[in-house]
Design a protein around this motif. Sequence first.
Motif, PDB file in Angstrom:
ATOM      1  N   ARG A 359       6.677   0.327  59.111  1.00 34.56           N
ATOM      2  CA  ARG A 359       6.650   1.781  58.929  1.00 34.56           C
ATOM      3  C   ARG A 359       7.561   2.229  57.795  1.00 34.56           C
ATOM      4  N   LEU A 360       8.514   1.391  57.419  1.00 38.75           N
ATOM      5  CA  LEU A 360       9.473   1.775  56.390  1.00 38.75           C
ATOM      6  C   LEU A 360       8.928   1.599  54.981  1.00 38.75           C
ATOM      7  N   GLY A 361       7.711   1.140  54.858  1.00 38.54           N
ATOM      8  CA  GLY A 361       7.099   1.013  53.543  1.00 38.54           C
ATOM      9  C   GLY A 361       7.389  -0.316  52.879  1.00 38.54           C
ATOM     10  N   VAL A 362       6.648  -0.582  51.834  1.00 34.41           N
ATOM     11  CA  VAL A 362       6.743  -1.868  51.143  1.00 34.41           C
ATOM     12  C   VAL A 362       8.070  -2.032  50.432  1.00 34.41           C
ATOM     13  N   ASP A 363       8.533  -0.996  49.745  1.00 38.62           N
ATOM     14  CA  ASP A 363       9.704  -1.141  48.874  1.00 38.62           C
ATOM     15  C   ASP A 363      10.981  -1.452  49.665  1.00 38.62           C
TER      16      ASP A 363
END
Length: 437
Positions: A359-363
């Motif tokens: 959920r925290l994103g790819v980056d």
Amino acid sequence: MSVSDDAAAESGTAADAGGVDADGRLAPVPARDPDPFRAHRSSPRVRWRVLPWWARVGLVYLAARAVTTVLLLWFAEAQGPNAWTNARPDLVAYSNLWDARWYGSIAFGWYPGTLPLDAAGHVAENQWAFLPVYPLLLRLLTFTGMPWDVASVVIAVLAGLGAALVLHRLMSRFLEPDRAMFAVVLFCVAPVSPIMQFGYAESLGFLWIALALLLLVDRRYGWLVPVIAVWAFTRPGTLAFALTLGLHWIVRFVQRRSDPFPVRERVVVAAVAVFAGIAGLAWPVIAWIGTGEPAAYFDTELAWRAAYIGYGDLVPFTAWFQAAQWWIGDVIGPVGSAIAVIALMVAFALMLFLPAVRRLGVDIRLWIASYGAYLFAVFFPQSSTFRLLAPMFPLVGALAVPRARWYRWTLVVVSIALQVGWLYVCWVIVGRDWTPP
């Protein structure tokens, strides 16, 4: 009733006024509360929710630091005499143990032109292991008349507040408001969060990491250059961020059909990644120039692990296996200790694919992976491990996903309890202590 009375009744005016008396005059308007929901709106929960986000973050941070201060006063009261303070030191003196004295030494004496050697001729622990931004700020504040040990704490606390504010903005890119705020709560009460009120550069490092990640997520690549430039001379980690940028470039290139990656952005991201790599290697070069020794920085860093495994060359990706052998090799043998390290690596990799972490994103996940690889390449695990893992703090966003009250309160209580444990092991000094934070 007249037509005008009917109209007043329909609009609510006559009813509000109490009707009409026998002489056809309006009855006196009864007193009423203009805000019938005043009691509800004045409840602490509602007052909290109407505060601006930055005020709520600030209050959370100050409350967390107040709790930690109570713990520090408790431990300071029981602290015996040591190499840095007398018995029962005050709060300021107790907040400037261990590496804080190295920073103070740099602030007023700078770096040695000749590397100190021990009796066997090996490079001894010295100032070149510590980067200059924090001690320069420390020295700058002392020009106002502020004692250096007070200045060291002020810088750390303010930088920690800045990191909490930027972290909230970063988490808000991926989480709902209540989850983003609870992520900040977990950051502020984390087991090693007392470091944000010690004379250490960690708070400044957290601030630059959070800011760099926010800029990366928002794809404001050009602004990364000044942040990386300062970060590179505050705390190690820009080499890991260079890897993050490289992986970010690859991901965007692969996904360019669904997420356009113009040529201009490709060039900018690649250039910033190269800049981050150069910035990460700048300090070892400066140490070489300053001392005339090509390996001055690396030999200085190796001096800290010599107490465990003796002196030797820096061989990347071997330190964790050496540490496992040193810590648990007598119990499970060389093969068992190697298997334990490999199992830890696999568990770390699998953690990055948990739904809450995704959920925290790819980056953010690329940063966690890159920094983990960086630690695995160069760091020898010992009592400082928990502090060195702290730059992975964006993972608090994953822990903040569950909303159950019992879960959240339990996590806060456990975190504070772990603060007590970390302080007892790593900050309390007993005799010739070998467990620095």
